[in-house]
Design a protein around this motif. Structure first.
Motif, mmCIF file in Angstrom:
data_model
loop_
_atom_site.group_PDB
_atom_site.id
_atom_site.type_symbol
_atom_site.label_atom_id
_atom_site.label_comp_id
_atom_site.label_asym_id
_atom_site.label_seq_id
_atom_site.Cartn_x
_atom_site.Cartn_y
_atom_site.Cartn_z
ATOM 1 N N ASN A 86 0.814 -1.219 0.000
ATOM 2 C CA ASN A 86 0.000 0.000 0.000
ATOM 3 C C ASN A 86 0.847 1.269 0.000
ATOM 4 O O ASN A 86 0.632 2.160 -0.821
ATOM 5 C CB ASN A 86 -0.936 0.015 1.213
ATOM 6 N N LYS A 87 1.786 1.385 0.913
ATOM 7 C CA LYS A 87 2.538 2.628 1.086
ATOM 8 C C LYS A 87 3.624 2.822 0.025
ATOM 9 O O LYS A 87 3.864 3.928 -0.420
ATOM 10 C CB LYS A 87 3.183 2.685 2.474
ATOM 11 N N LEU A 88 4.291 1.742 -0.343
ATOM 12 C CA LEU A 88 5.372 1.859 -1.319
ATOM 13 C C LEU A 88 4.903 1.593 -2.741
ATOM 14 O O LEU A 88 5.686 1.706 -3.688
ATOM 15 C CB LEU A 88 6.517 0.898 -0.974
ATOM 16 N N GLU A 89 3.633 1.241 -2.880
ATOM 17 C CA GLU A 89 3.017 0.987 -4.173
ATOM 18 C C GLU A 89 3.773 -0.083 -4.959
ATOM 19 O O GLU A 89 4.083 0.076 -6.135
ATOM 20 C CB GLU A 89 2.901 2.292 -4.972
ATOM 21 N N LEU A 90 4.070 -1.164 -4.275
ATOM 22 C CA LEU A 90 4.712 -2.317 -4.892
ATOM 23 C C LEU A 90 3.768 -3.492 -4.829
ATOM 24 O O LEU A 90 2.779 -3.481 -4.098
ATOM 25 C CB LEU A 90 6.012 -2.661 -4.163
ATOM 26 N N ILE A 91 4.063 -4.518 -5.593
ATOM 27 C CA ILE A 91 3.265 -5.735 -5.559
ATOM 28 C C ILE A 91 4.182 -6.862 -5.116
ATOM 29 O O ILE A 91 4.935 -7.416 -5.911
ATOM 30 C CB ILE A 91 2.644 -6.039 -6.931
ATOM 31 N N LEU A 92 4.142 -7.166 -3.818
ATOM 32 C CA LEU A 92 4.961 -8.229 -3.252
ATOM 33 C C LEU A 92 4.068 -9.252 -2.577
ATOM 34 O O LEU A 92 2.940 -8.959 -2.182
ATOM 35 C CB LEU A 92 5.945 -7.660 -2.222
ATOM 36 N N SER A 93 4.592 -10.456 -2.430
ATOM 37 C CA SER A 93 3.874 -11.512 -1.729
ATOM 38 C C SER A 93 4.816 -12.153 -0.721
ATOM 39 O O SER A 93 5.983 -11.772 -0.615
ATOM 40 C CB SER A 93 3.354 -12.555 -2.723
ATOM 41 N N ALA A 94 4.328 -13.130 -0.013
ATOM 42 C CA ALA A 94 5.144 -13.809 0.995
ATOM 43 C C ALA A 94 6.317 -14.547 0.366
ATOM 44 O O ALA A 94 7.314 -14.809 1.032
ATOM 45 C CB ALA A 94 4.278 -14.778 1.794
ATOM 46 N N THR A 95 6.226 -14.850 -0.901
ATOM 47 C CA THR A 95 7.324 -15.561 -1.571
ATOM 48 C C THR A 95 8.531 -14.660 -1.821
ATOM 49 O O THR A 95 9.598 -15.169 -2.155
ATOM 50 C CB THR A 95 6.857 -16.162 -2.910
ATOM 51 N N ASN A 96 8.379 -13.356 -1.673
ATOM 52 C CA ASN A 96 9.508 -12.440 -1.838
ATOM 53 C C ASN A 96 10.371 -12.358 -0.590
ATOM 54 O O ASN A 96 11.466 -11.802 -0.638
ATOM 55 C CB ASN A 96 9.011 -11.038 -2.203
ATOM 56 N N PHE A 97 9.881 -12.869 0.537
ATOM 57 C CA PHE A 97 10.583 -12.776 1.805
ATOM 58 C C PHE A 97 11.090 -14.147 2.234
ATOM 59 O O PHE A 97 10.381 -15.134 2.141
ATOM 60 C CB PHE A 97 9.659 -12.234 2.904
ATOM 61 N N ASP A 98 12.310 -14.152 2.729
ATOM 62 C CA ASP A 98 12.831 -15.375 3.335
ATOM 63 C C ASP A 98 12.292 -15.472 4.757
ATOM 64 O O ASP A 98 11.765 -16.503 5.160
ATOM 65 C CB ASP A 98 14.353 -15.348 3.323
ATOM 66 N N TYR A 99 12.433 -14.377 5.518
ATOM 67 C CA TYR A 99 11.844 -14.298 6.851
ATOM 68 C C TYR A 99 11.752 -12.849 7.283
ATOM 69 O O TYR A 99 12.354 -11.963 6.700
ATOM 70 C CB TYR A 99 12.627 -15.105 7.888
ATOM 71 N N ILE A 100 10.960 -12.628 8.318
ATOM 72 C CA ILE A 100 10.824 -11.316 8.959
ATOM 73 C C ILE A 100 11.076 -11.552 10.437
ATOM 74 O O ILE A 100 10.454 -12.432 11.038
ATOM 75 C CB ILE A 100 9.421 -10.721 8.741
#
Length: 177
Positions: A86-100
């Motif tokens: 929403n804020k950065l106007e990107l389209i990311l999903s959980a598959t873009n992250f290894d972990y948080i």
């Protein structure tokens, strides 16, 4: 002892190969020992004691100022993905992250978190950092994950950068680390 003529070349070949292997073995050093330190960095050290640094931070970013209201990892992950989209106007999903991961301890009176995001690709990290200027209206900001030594050096260079800007000199401080 009489050795047939057909076996003699085979014996010579075996002797030649064994001497080659012995010479290779003397050139190869002992295997390097891996040690992991806290903070996500590790190093490889060989038998001579020299340390070759290995940084595990090229795909990491840190988010400062996220509210501490999450009961599980999955809630936190959903919130971070929704926030970035929403804020950065990107389209990311959980598959873009290894972990948080949460960084630091939960202190009383502290309502915000430091979050470490380990991204799968360096390209995703660049997209997030490039669009982080859109967060200027929020109390949340994003930075790259630096080692302690890099952070200390950047702190030393920052006053010099401010002074140069006041004097009207445009200067780029390249990575001197």
């Amino acid at each position: 002892m009489n050795v047939p003529e057909t076996i003699t070349p085979i014996i010579l070949l075996i002797v030649l190969i064994s001497t080659m292997l012995l010479s290779l073995k003397s050139r190869v050093s002992k295997p390097k020992k891996y040690t992991r330190r806290s903070g996500g960095e590790g190093s490889f050290s060989d038998s001579s004691g020299s340390v070759v640094r290995q940084e595990f931070r090229p795909n990491n970013i840190i988010i400062y100022g996220v509210e501490d209201k999450f009961s599980s990892y999955w809630d936190l992950e959903k919130h971070v993905i929704k926030f970035i989209n929403n804020k950065l106007e990107l389209i990311l999903s959980a598959t873009n992250f290894d972990y948080i991961r949460r960084l630091g301890r939960n202190a009383e009176g502290r309502n915000s978190l430091l979050l470490l995001l380990k991204l799968i690709t360096f390209r995703t990290k660049l997209m997030i950092v490039k669009n982080s200027f859109k967060l200027r209206v929020c109390k949340i900001f994003i930075s790259e994950d630096y080692t302690r030594e890099e952070r200390d050096r950047r702190k030393l260079l920052y006053p010099q950068l401010i002074e140069d800007r006041k004097q009207g000199r445009a200067r780029i401080y390249k990575n001197r680390f």
